[in-house]
Design a protein around this motif. Structure first.
Motif, mmCIF file in Angstrom:
data_model
loop_
_atom_site.group_PDB
_atom_site.id
_atom_site.type_symbol
_atom_site.label_atom_id
_atom_site.label_comp_id
_atom_site.label_asym_id
_atom_site.label_seq_id
_atom_site.Cartn_x
_atom_site.Cartn_y
_atom_site.Cartn_z
ATOM 1 N N SER A 157 12.845 -5.005 6.143
ATOM 2 C CA SER A 157 12.266 -4.123 5.121
ATOM 3 C C SER A 157 11.567 -2.915 5.723
ATOM 4 O O SER A 157 11.217 -1.982 5.008
ATOM 5 C CB SER A 157 11.255 -4.908 4.269
ATOM 6 O OG SER A 157 10.066 -5.164 5.009
ATOM 7 N N PRO A 160 5.027 -2.733 6.452
ATOM 8 C CA PRO A 160 4.377 -3.814 7.210
ATOM 9 C C PRO A 160 4.390 -5.159 6.494
ATOM 10 O O PRO A 160 4.004 -6.164 7.066
ATOM 11 C CB PRO A 160 2.940 -3.296 7.350
ATOM 12 C CG PRO A 160 2.706 -2.507 6.096
ATOM 13 C CD PRO A 160 4.028 -1.843 5.808
ATOM 14 N N GLY A 164 8.536 -4.544 2.514
ATOM 15 C CA GLY A 164 8.410 -3.129 2.822
ATOM 16 C C GLY A 164 6.983 -2.638 2.794
ATOM 17 O O GLY A 164 6.057 -3.329 3.215
ATOM 18 N N LYS A 165 6.786 -1.452 2.249
ATOM 19 C CA LYS A 165 5.485 -0.790 2.321
ATOM 20 C C LYS A 165 4.496 -1.252 1.253
ATOM 21 O O LYS A 165 3.308 -0.941 1.340
ATOM 22 C CB LYS A 165 5.653 0.727 2.227
ATOM 23 C CG LYS A 165 6.239 1.218 0.915
ATOM 24 C CD LYS A 165 6.395 2.737 0.918
ATOM 25 C CE LYS A 165 6.968 3.233 -0.420
ATOM 26 N NZ LYS A 165 7.093 4.710 -0.431
ATOM 27 N N ASN A 166 4.989 -1.951 0.244
ATOM 28 C CA ASN A 166 4.119 -2.360 -0.860
ATOM 29 C C ASN A 166 3.800 -3.851 -0.823
ATOM 30 O O ASN A 166 4.689 -4.679 -0.655
ATOM 31 C CB ASN A 166 4.769 -2.019 -2.206
ATOM 32 C CG ASN A 166 4.944 -0.523 -2.404
ATOM 33 O OD1 ASN A 166 4.074 0.271 -2.049
ATOM 34 N ND2 ASN A 166 6.085 -0.132 -2.957
ATOM 35 N N THR A 211 -5.537 -4.520 2.736
ATOM 36 C CA THR A 211 -5.192 -3.914 1.449
ATOM 37 C C THR A 211 -6.403 -3.885 0.526
ATOM 38 O O THR A 211 -7.324 -4.701 0.638
ATOM 39 C CB THR A 211 -4.061 -4.695 0.754
ATOM 40 O OG1 THR A 211 -4.493 -6.043 0.526
ATOM 41 C CG2 THR A 211 -2.797 -4.681 1.590
#
Length: 226
Positions: A157, A160, A164-166, A211
């Protein structure tokens, strides 16, 4: 249109009643993804978790027939099955923890199932020496296969996170079903440093902690504990 949808989402969230989560006091594991998703959704919820002796007493009286965690929704209905609960809670509000695109959602579901398989298929035995031998064999074999699948998901992906990024609910399940369970020493006979063989998963775990959703939940639980 985006503004209208935003306010519609807020109205739906604010009009809902209370969700109630029951898990083990101080326990994360299967219960924490549900709690985090509810907090991220902005819905009204409460944690009615019990300690182990309270659970045993209640179970002997016929309560919690399917074990914990357990979720009661505003409808008054009570549900079990940790992944179904996490998925439902991730769809509430506007947290975007569960994708609206069907194939993206499929990917999230698959990854959550891999995490659950890795946790639930680990061998058990009342004899601790036998259990130790079985767990060591599991860690060297099937568990490694599951960890490889998850690491490959991050790599494929672009990271991270798993998809993927989300951040998605699959990442939170990964963290509390596996990474935290192992690194905290609560996955019997699997060393905390076991995860270091998968640097992409270690990096994902760290990224999850950074996050806004996790930081906000951590601050909330710290305030509740005061």
């Amino acid at each position: 249109l985006g503004i209208i949808l935003f306010f519609l989402g807020q109205i739906q969230t604010s009009d809902m009643g209370t969700h109630t989560v029951v898990y083990f006091k101080g326990g994360k594991g299967r219960g924490e993804p549900v709690r985090i998703a509810l907090h991220a959704a902005g819905v009204e919820w409460k944690d009615a978790s019990v300690n182990y002796s309270e659970f045993q007493e209640a179970k002997a009286a016929g309560k919690y027939p399917a074990g914990l965690p357990e979720l009661t929704t505003p409808s008054g209905k009570t549900y079990t099955q940790s992944l179904a609960m996490a998925r439902y809670c991730a769809r509430l509000g506007s947290s975007a923890l569960y994708p609206s695109d069907p194939e993206d959602a499929l990917q999230v579901d698959v990854l959550m199932d891999v995490c659950q398989d890795a946790l639930t298929k680990c061998p058990q035995d009342p004899d601790q020496e036998v259990k130790k031998a079985k767990r060591e064999e599991y860690a060297a074999g099937k568990l490694k296969s599951y960890m490889n699948q998850l690491s490959q998901a991050v790599e494929g992906s672009g990271g991270p996170f798993l998809c993927g990024k989300n951040l998605t609910i699959a990442d939170i399940v990964l963290k509390y079903f596996l990474m935290d369970m192992i690194t905290s020493g609560n996955f019997d006979y699997v060393a905390p440093e076991y995860v270091n063989e998968w640097p992409l998963l270690v990096a994902a775990d760290k990224a999850i902690d950074e996050t806004d959703i996790i930081k906000a939940y951590t601050a909330y639980t710290a305030a509740e504990a005061e």
